[in-house]
Design a protein around this motif. Structure first.
Motif, PDB file in Angstrom:
ATOM      1  N   SER A   1       0.891  -1.130  -0.215  1.00 41.07           N
ATOM      2  CA  SER A   1       0.005  -0.060  -0.220  1.00 41.07           C
ATOM      3  C   SER A   1       0.665   1.077   0.092  1.00 41.07           C
ATOM      4  O   SER A   1       0.426   2.433  -0.612  1.00 41.07           O
ATOM      5  N   LYS A   2       2.072   1.218   0.702  1.00 42.89           N
ATOM      6  CA  LYS A   2       2.776   2.397   0.663  1.00 42.89           C
ATOM      7  C   LYS A   2       3.335   2.793  -0.645  1.00 42.89           C
ATOM      8  O   LYS A   2       3.337   3.892  -0.984  1.00 42.89           O
ATOM      9  N   LYS A   3       3.582   1.748  -1.265  1.00 45.24           N
ATOM     10  CA  LYS A   3       4.563   1.804  -2.983  1.00 45.24           C
ATOM     11  C   LYS A   3       3.086   2.335  -3.763  1.00 45.24           C
ATOM     12  O   LYS A   3       3.211   3.237  -4.541  1.00 45.24           O
ATOM     13  N   ALA A   4       1.862   1.718  -3.607  1.00 45.03           N
ATOM     14  CA  ALA A   4       0.828   2.162  -4.534  1.00 45.03           C
ATOM     15  C   ALA A   4       0.399   3.478  -4.276  1.00 45.03           C
ATOM     16  O   ALA A   4       0.241   4.136  -5.104  1.00 45.03           O
ATOM     17  N   LEU A  30      -6.036  19.041  -0.668  1.00 50.05           N
ATOM     18  CA  LEU A  30      -5.684  17.623  -0.124  1.00 50.05           C
ATOM     19  C   LEU A  30      -4.400  16.758  -0.551  1.00 50.05           C
ATOM     20  O   LEU A  30      -3.712  16.141  -0.023  1.00 50.05           O
ATOM     21  N   THR A  31      -4.160  16.976  -1.958  1.00 48.31           N
ATOM     22  CA  THR A  31      -2.969  16.293  -2.498  1.00 48.31           C
ATOM     23  C   THR A  31      -1.797  16.922  -2.062  1.00 48.31           C
ATOM     24  O   THR A  31      -0.738  16.190  -1.555  1.00 48.31           O
ATOM     25  N   ILE A  32      -1.835  18.071  -1.917  1.00 52.43           N
ATOM     26  CA  ILE A  32      -0.627  18.950  -1.354  1.00 52.43           C
ATOM     27  C   ILE A  32      -0.366  18.673   0.041  1.00 52.43           C
ATOM     28  O   ILE A  32       0.604  18.442   0.413  1.00 52.43           O
ATOM     29  N   LEU A  33      -1.221  18.493   0.890  1.00 50.55           N
ATOM     30  CA  LEU A  33      -1.428  18.181   2.366  1.00 50.55           C
ATOM     31  C   LEU A  33      -0.722  16.957   2.383  1.00 50.55           C
ATOM     32  O   LEU A  33       0.141  16.555   3.109  1.00 50.55           O
ATOM     33  N   ALA A  34      -1.332  15.808   1.625  1.00 49.57           N
ATOM     34  CA  ALA A  34      -0.809  14.450   1.610  1.00 49.57           C
ATOM     35  C   ALA A  34       0.870  14.473   1.212  1.00 49.57           C
ATOM     36  O   ALA A  34       1.662  13.863   1.697  1.00 49.57           O
ATOM     37  N   ALA A  35       0.877  15.153   0.215  1.00 49.08           N
ATOM     38  CA  ALA A  35       2.529  15.135  -0.530  1.00 49.08           C
ATOM     39  C   ALA A  35       3.515  15.675   0.823  1.00 49.08           C
ATOM     40  O   ALA A  35       4.769  15.282   0.899  1.00 49.08           O
ATOM     41  N   PHE A  36       3.023  16.653   1.614  1.00 47.52           N
ATOM     42  CA  PHE A  36       3.660  17.398   2.370  1.00 47.52           C
ATOM     43  C   PHE A  36       4.109  16.338   3.659  1.00 47.52           C
ATOM     44  O   PHE A  36       5.248  16.437   3.897  1.00 47.52           O
ATOM     45  N   TYR A  37       3.062  15.485   4.064  1.00 45.81           N
ATOM     46  CA  TYR A  37       3.257  14.605   5.224  1.00 45.81           C
ATOM     47  C   TYR A  37       4.292  13.450   4.540  1.00 45.81           C
ATOM     48  O   TYR A  37       5.045  12.993   5.154  1.00 45.81           O
ATOM     49  N   TRP A  38       3.841  13.305   3.201  1.00 43.37           N
ATOM     50  CA  TRP A  38       4.721  12.175   2.707  1.00 43.37           C
ATOM     51  C   TRP A  38       6.406  12.573   2.744  1.00 43.37           C
ATOM     52  O   TRP A  38       7.097  11.768   2.789  1.00 43.37           O
ATOM     53  N   LYS A  75       7.682  14.573   4.645  1.00 42.39           N
ATOM     54  CA  LYS A  75       8.279  14.670   5.909  1.00 42.39           C
ATOM     55  C   LYS A  75       8.428  13.089   6.217  1.00 42.39           C
ATOM     56  O   LYS A  75       8.997  12.789   7.609  1.00 42.39           O
ATOM     57  N   GLY A  76       7.714  12.088   5.782  1.00 48.37           N
ATOM     58  CA  GLY A  76       7.917  10.737   6.017  1.00 48.37           C
ATOM     59  C   GLY A  76       7.019  10.323   7.180  1.00 48.37           C
ATOM     60  O   GLY A  76       7.012   9.297   7.821  1.00 48.37           O
ATOM     61  N   THR A  77       6.106  11.050   7.294  1.00 51.00           N
ATOM     62  CA  THR A  77       4.955  10.821   8.232  1.00 51.00           C
ATOM     63  C   THR A  77       3.381  10.632   7.720  1.00 51.00           C
ATOM     64  O   THR A  77       2.495  10.476   8.410  1.00 51.00           O
ATOM     65  N   LEU A  78       3.254  10.404   6.423  1.00 56.23           N
ATOM     66  CA  LEU A  78       2.160  10.446   6.047  1.00 56.23           C
ATOM     67  C   LEU A  78       1.267   8.943   6.481  1.00 56.23           C
ATOM     68  O   LEU A  78       0.011   8.990   6.731  1.00 56.23           O
ATOM     69  N   PHE A  79       1.800   8.083   6.527  1.00 49.65           N
ATOM     70  CA  PHE A  79       1.378   6.809   6.800  1.00 49.65           C
ATOM     71  C   PHE A  79       0.918   6.716   8.364  1.00 49.65           C
ATOM     72  O   PHE A  79       0.246   5.650   8.917  1.00 49.65           O
ATOM     73  N   ASP A  80       1.309   7.536   9.113  1.00 46.64           N
ATOM     74  CA  ASP A  80       1.175   7.863  10.631  1.00 46.64           C
ATOM     75  C   ASP A  80      -0.037   8.487  10.771  1.00 46.64           C
ATOM     76  O   ASP A  80      -0.733   8.669  12.030  1.00 46.64           O
ATOM     77  N   GLN A  81      -0.520   9.334   9.853  1.00 45.69           N
ATOM     78  CA  GLN A  81      -1.678  10.248  10.152  1.00 45.69           C
ATOM     79  C   GLN A  81      -3.026   9.542   9.735  1.00 45.69           C
ATOM     80  O   GLN A  81      -3.487   9.514   8.698  1.00 45.69           O
ATOM     81  N   LYS A  82      -3.601   9.085  10.827  1.00 45.73           N
ATOM     82  CA  LYS A  82      -4.880   8.168  10.712  1.00 45.73           C
ATOM     83  C   LYS A  82      -5.828   9.171  10.253  1.00 45.73           C
ATOM     84  O   LYS A  82      -6.777   8.610   9.343  1.00 45.73           O
ATOM     85  N   TRP A  83      -5.881  10.233  10.864  1.00 41.41           N
ATOM     86  CA  TRP A  83      -7.127  11.173  10.308  1.00 41.41           C
ATOM     87  C   TRP A  83      -7.134  11.375   8.973  1.00 41.41           C
ATOM     88  O   TRP A  83      -8.115  11.631   8.329  1.00 41.41           O
TER      89      TRP A  83
END
Length: 458
Positions: free
Chosen positions: A217-220, A338-346, A348-356
């Motif tokens: 899922s992380k790679k997809a 939404l995509t900019i926000l997700a890309a920002f967390y990605w 930073k390396g924390t996208l997959f920790d942001q359950k919300w």
């Protein structure tokens, strides 16, 4: 209801239902090309597993898309005979081109895509995936060309008179590259990329929340998020270009999209609002002169309002056109954020920790679909009362012998059949998602990797 309203409802319903699937096929095809390309480049089996999984879902959307698209061609003959006679030469050319340049390519490689995993080399299968994806892209070209010609006719002459009048192609390439076709094709393509990318993001965000298929899922999501980010920003550009074409060639539609009534005054840009057609005013939040600025780069430049057109040549449902247009814009801006926000967390390396955020991404699959639907509603309802802009009115395009009862009966049957098809689609899609990708090739690979490692260590 009279026969015209029923025929319009029937066609709108069948088109809206059909339009769920081709954008998904185009968008999924693009992501599958990237997945298989990554497999060829890295030899990482993870990407092959992902490509196999999404090929199954692609096949499901492709199959229902083909089945539901055929119905519309029959409706042209049953409900819209005068229209079919009028545009037959134009549509015949475009649909023939679709068969030659698109369907042949798509169908030629489809069998290899679906059944060739263990029968052809990885490179040949990748080429087949590209071929199917390009075929779906080319198919969209010719359908949009035909529709765009109705919006901005070019390269034709009128032959005959009265009910026997028809448009005849005089310049094929002028017909293809009519004033709105290029901008609308790009806009449709990018909307399809977003639909496919967000379906993949949604499913794999769901897996991450459930703790399943984590590495896959992380790679997809990484691939799909990249496509979604670029596409959402590009959609802003193509949307603006399309609006400029509307301003030049369909000024009444632009006036309806922004609820602009005054004959010759600067037009405000509404963020949201409600149009009172009788009072000829809009209640809402607006940027004064904003539409004038976007159109002419001048806040004070006048724009033709609805009052400057004959009242029988403007859309009847002005508020609906206004609302659909602004819903599309709101979703488009939301997808960018939404995509900019997700890309920002990605980043930073924390996208997959942001359950919300993952929960938001799960339901985000609905947004591109809604935007695609309301975008088409805006284009088609904003063109009214013309079925071919400036040449043929919708009220004059109907079949002369069809009755309201016949259309109503077929509409009810279509509703029942399409409801069953949609239920089947959701059931099968849900079943495939719950089953998930088959990770057995990855499990088989790990013991061999340990054996190789042990051999070198000994």
């Amino acid at each position: 209801m009279d026969v015209e309203i029923l025929a319009r409802i029937q066609f709108a319903f069948t088109v809206a239902f059909h339009y769920i699937y081709p954008p998904l096929s185009i968008g999924l095809g693009l992501v599958m090309v990237f997945m298989e390309g990554q497999y060829l480049r890295t030899k990482d089996k993870t990407y092959e597993v992902l490509a196999k999984f999404w090929t199954k879902i692609f096949a499901l959307t492709f199959g229902i898309g083909v089945a539901t698209g055929i119905v519309m061609e029959f409706e042209f003959g049953t409900n819209w005979a005068t229209y079919s006679r009028f545009v037959g030469d134009i549509f015949g050319s475009a649909l023939a081109a679709e068969g030659i340049f698109a369907f042949a390519l798509e169908s030629g490689f489809l069998g290899v895509l679906l059944f060739g995993w263990n029968r052809v080399s990885s490179r040949v299968h990748f080429i087949s995936t590209v071929g199917v994806w390009l075929g779906s892209m080319f198919s969209a070209i010719w359908i949009v060309v035909a529709n765009s010609w109705q919006q901005t006719p070019a390269g034709y002459q009128i032959v005959g008179e009265g009910v026997n009048a028809r448009a005849e192609v005089t310049d094929f390439w002028a017909m293809v590259f009519n004033p709105s076709s290029v901008e609308r094709i790009l806009h449709v393509w990018i909307g399809a990329f977003l639909a496919g990318a967000f379906l993949i993001i949604s499913v794999h965000a769901y897996y991450l929340l459930k703790g399943r298929h984590v590495e896959l899922s992380k790679k997809a999501i990484k691939i799909a998020l990249g496509i979604a980010l670029i596409s959402s920003l590009a959609q802003l550009v193509t949307g603006h270009a399309s609006a400029e074409v509307v301003a030049e060639h369909q000024p009444a539609k632009l006036a309806a999209m922004e609820g602009h009534f005054e004959e010759n005054a600067p037009a405000d840009l509404y963020l949201f609002g409600w149009v009172d057609k009788e009072a000829k005013e809009v209640t809402g939040l607006a940027i004064p002169g904003g539409t004038s600025f976007l159109t002419h780069q001048d806040f004070n430049e006048p724009i033709r309002g609805l009052d400057s057109f004959p009242q029988d040549e403007i859309p009847t449902q002005i508020n609906a056109v206004f609302q659909f247009y602004h819903i599309m814009i709101a979703i488009g801006m939301g997808l960018i954020g939404l995509t900019i926000l997700a890309a920002f967390y990605w980043w930073k390396g924390t996208l997959f920790d942001q359950k919300w955020l993952l929960k938001i991404l799960v339901i985000s699959v609905l947004l591109p679909q809604i935007a695609n639907q309301v975008g088409w509603f805006t284009a088609e309802m904003g063109r009214q009362p013309w079925v071919v802009y400036g040449l043929l009115k919708t009220s004059n395009a109907l079949s002369e012998v069809v009755t309201a009862n016949q259309v109503l009966f077929s509409l009810i049957l279509f509703f029942v059949i399409y409801a069953l098809l949609f239920t089947l689609f959701i059931y099968l899609l849900n079943k495939k998602i719950k089953h998930g990708p088959d990770e057995s090739p990855l499990k088989d690979q790990r013991p061999r990797q340990r054996e190789v490692s042990n051999a070198f260590s000994n």
